[in-house]
Design an enzyme around this catalytic site. Structure first.
Site, short mmCIF file in Angstrom:
data_model
loop_
_atom_site.label_atom_id
_atom_site.label_comp_id
_atom_site.label_asym_id
_atom_site.label_seq_id
_atom_site.Cartn_x
_atom_site.Cartn_y
_atom_site.Cartn_z
CB CYS A 194 -48.53 78.18 -24.55
SG CYS A 194 -47.39 79.53 -24.84
CG ASN B 141 -49.41 81.89 -14.79
OD1 ASN B 141 -48.63 82.64 -14.21
ND2 ASN B 141 -50.14 80.98 -14.17
CD GLU C 11 -38.44 74.80 -20.91
OE1 GLU C 11 -39.60 75.23 -20.85
OE2 GLU C 11 -37.78 74.50 -19.90
CG ASP D 110 -44.19 78.66 -28.14
OD1 ASP D 110 -43.76 79.49 -27.32
OD2 ASP D 110 -44.87 77.66 -27.80
CG LEU E 184 -44.32 79.38 -9.74
CD1 LEU E 184 -45.06 78.08 -10.01
CD2 LEU E 184 -43.57 79.30 -8.42
N GLY F 18 -38.10 85.37 -16.46
CA GLY F 18 -37.96 85.61 -17.90
C GLY F 18 -39.28 85.53 -18.64
CG HIS G 214 -40.85 78.46 -24.40
ND1 HIS G 214 -41.97 78.36 -23.62
CD2 HIS G 214 -39.91 77.66 -23.82
CE1 HIS G 214 -41.73 77.56 -22.59
NE2 HIS G 214 -40.49 77.12 -22.68
CB ALA H 246 -47.46 87.15 -18.61
CG HIS I 293 -43.44 75.75 -11.94
ND1 HIS I 293 -42.35 76.51 -12.25
CD2 HIS I 293 -44.38 76.10 -12.86
CE1 HIS I 293 -42.60 77.30 -13.28
NE2 HIS I 293 -43.83 77.06 -13.68
NE ARG I 294 -44.16 74.13 -17.51
CZ ARG I 294 -44.70 74.24 -18.71
NH1 ARG I 294 -44.43 75.28 -19.46
NH2 ARG I 294 -45.49 73.31 -19.19
O1 SUG Z 1 -43.17 77.77 -18.58
N1 SUG Z 1 -45.74 79.74 -17.21
C1 SUG Z 1 -45.28 78.88 -18.27
C2 SUG Z 1 -45.81 79.33 -19.62
C3 SUG Z 1 -45.50 78.37 -20.71
C4 SUG Z 1 -45.79 78.91 -22.06
N2 SUG Z 1 -45.52 77.95 -23.05
C5 SUG Z 1 -45.04 78.22 -24.28
N3 SUG Z 1 -44.54 79.37 -24.60
N4 SUG Z 1 -45.02 77.25 -25.12
C6 SUG Z 1 -43.74 78.83 -18.31
O2 SUG Z 1 -43.12 79.88 -18.07
C7 SUG Z 1 -46.08 80.42 -14.91
C8 SUG Z 1 -46.62 79.80 -13.64
C9 SUG Z 1 -46.76 80.77 -12.51
O3 SUG Z 1 -46.01 81.77 -12.48
O4 SUG Z 1 -47.64 80.57 -11.65
C10 SUG Z 1 -45.64 79.41 -15.95
O5 SUG Z 1 -45.18 78.35 -15.59
#
Ligand code: SUG
Length: 439
Positions: free
Chosen positions: A363, A357, A169, A247, A16, A19, A245, A22, A132-133
């Site tokens: 995170c 993910n 974020e 972090d 989802l 950038g 991000h 993973a 989704h976020r």
């Molecule tokens: O927002 N992955 C999250 C990972 C968040 C990592 N958080 C920090 N770096 N603080 C994101 O990209 C992937 C969900 C999916 O592809 O099923 C996802 O939302």
């Protein structure tokens, strides 16, 4: 304190996040929600055993039936799920993400010594870059209000407006540096682009999720001292290389900032501003590209480690096990732990289900700096101890599936299983009826 998001029952890989390398690489991989949740719990337990006060945040209800209804799916809840699956598996997947586990994106939190009104300030992140976020924000706000209830000590702001100039974020792009936790500190806000200045540098391949305008708004809301607040731009090419991000490329704790040489667009200027704001004693640990190329920093998630202060006063770096698999990264870390005057211990944790993910150890946690008095005013039973850890392990084993595919998300039993589990969880955590289905 660290508050970790408990991994939800629908943890899955839907590709989802543009950038986030993973997330994109693992699209449609089969997930194991039970293993994911247990890995998260074991990490929390490790942190607890290392002397960090550890709290838990409950997962959000997924699939998000209320959102699906807003998008025109009708009937009983099970029919809503089925209809969404038939109409658009991608939409159902977005409404089923367990992404609230990444608590570093839940909110920006500034502790009481840093705010003019002497209270702890919370702004839930609007997470507007990804649908989704974005849908997490209202529930995140509800959870934070339930845990940090006392208005004399805790202030809750609304998420920033959901418009393009205010992409926020949360703590993933915010670091608080200080000498002692209880003393006023320096707030470092890192942004990916400036929304109101189109000529300013910005990434070209992947989205910059955090804007300067959003970070400035949070700084104003939290009543921070301008002299102790630093805004720095993330290096656009780092975002284009997969550091979605800050972090992913930098982590700080107390007077230490550990970061990659490509983390900031203007590294010299950023270091100067930080030294000016901090005063004596700032310890900057900058990793050169020759030591670790940015691609390897991102694939190992070296900087998405938790940097914590041990009861001895020394610091430990809690890294993902992936760091061990790179000879270069592990060699660097061993040298660091031997030679650095402050970082003296390494711990590797297995959070592979989340890592797939794009979510490493850092995170998964939201840091909330609290005084002893403020800790006494934390509501619910959300503080992890040996007893809660064991009860949560049993709860996960009882309710979570060990295999989930995209097709499974359309199974209405999954919604029932989730609700049953979440209902039990709110009782365990003594958080009242948090979820809509409970009311
Ligand atoms: O927002 N992955 C999250 C990972 C968040 C990592 N958080 C920090 N770096 N603080 C994101 O990209 C992937 C969900 C999916 O592809 O099923 C996802 O939302």
């Amino acid at each position: 304190m660290s508050f970790d998001g408990i991994v939800g029952l629908t943890h899955n890989y839907s590709g989802l996040s543009l950038g986030n390398l993973a997330s994109q690489r693992n699209v449609h991989a089969v997930s194991n929600p039970r293993a994911a949740a247990q890995q998260g719990l074991r990490k929390m337990k490790l942190l607890h055993d290392l002397g960090v006060r550890q709290g838990v945040l409950p997962p959000h209800e997924r699939p998000a039936i209320d959102i699906l209804r807003k998008l025109g799916f009708t009937g009983r809840d099970d029919q809503v799920v089925r209809k969404a699956q038939d109409a658009s598996p991608a939409l159902l997947a977005a409404c089923s993400s367990a992404s609230s586990m990444w608590a570093a994106n839940a909110a920006t939190v500034c502790p009481s010594p840093d705010s003019r009104d002497g209270r702890v300030h919370f702004t839930p992140a609007n997470l507007r870059s990804n649908f989704h976020r974005q849908i997490e924000a209202p529930m995140t706000a509800r959870v934070l209000r339930a845990i940090f209830e006392d208005p004399d000590r805790f202030v809750h702001h609304a998420p920033l407006p959901l418009a393009k100039p205010f992409g926020d974020e949360g703590a993933a792009n915010h670091t608080r540096l200080c000498v002692d936790y209880g003393e006023p500190g320096v707030q470092l806000f890192v942004y990916g682009k400036q929304a109101f200045d189109r000529r300013a540098p910005a990434p070209t391949r992947y989205p910059a999720r955090q804007t300067l305008e959003a970070s400035q708004a949070v700084g104003r809301l939290h009543e921070l001292d301008e002299k102790r607040t630093v805004f720095a731009q993330q290096e656009p090419s780092a975002i284009d290389a997969g550091a979605f991000h800050n972090d992913v490329i930098a982590v700080g704790n107390q007077n230490v900032l550990f970061f990659h040489a490509n983390a900031f667009h203007d590294p010299m200027g950023t270091k100067r501003k930080l030294r000016e704001a901090f005063g004596e004693g700032l310890h900057l640990v900058e990793v050169a590209s020759n030591d670790i190329p940015i691609e390897e920093a991102i694939s190992s998630y070296l900087f998405n480690s938790q940097l914590i202060t041990l009861p001895t006063g020394k610091m430990a770096l809690v890294v993902p096990t992936e760091c061990r698999e790179s000879t270069r990264v592990w060699g660097y870390l061993k040298r660091l732990a031997e030679e650095d005057p402050l970082i003296g211990q390494l711990e590797a944790v297995d959070v592979r289900q989340s890592m797939a993910n794009g979510g490493g150890p850092a995170c998964l946690r939201l840091r909330v700096v609290l005084t002893e008095k403020e800790i006494e005013h934390v509501s619910g039973s959300v503080m992890l101890d040996d007893d809660l850890f064991q009860r949560l392990q049993v709860w996960v084993d009882e309710h979570y599936r060990d295999r989930l595919t995209e097709a499974d998300l359309g199974d209405p039993h999954l919604l029932d299983e989730s609700r049953k589990a979440l209902d039990e969880l709110t009782q365990m955590l003594k958080l009242g009826s948090l979820y809509r289905f409970q009311r």
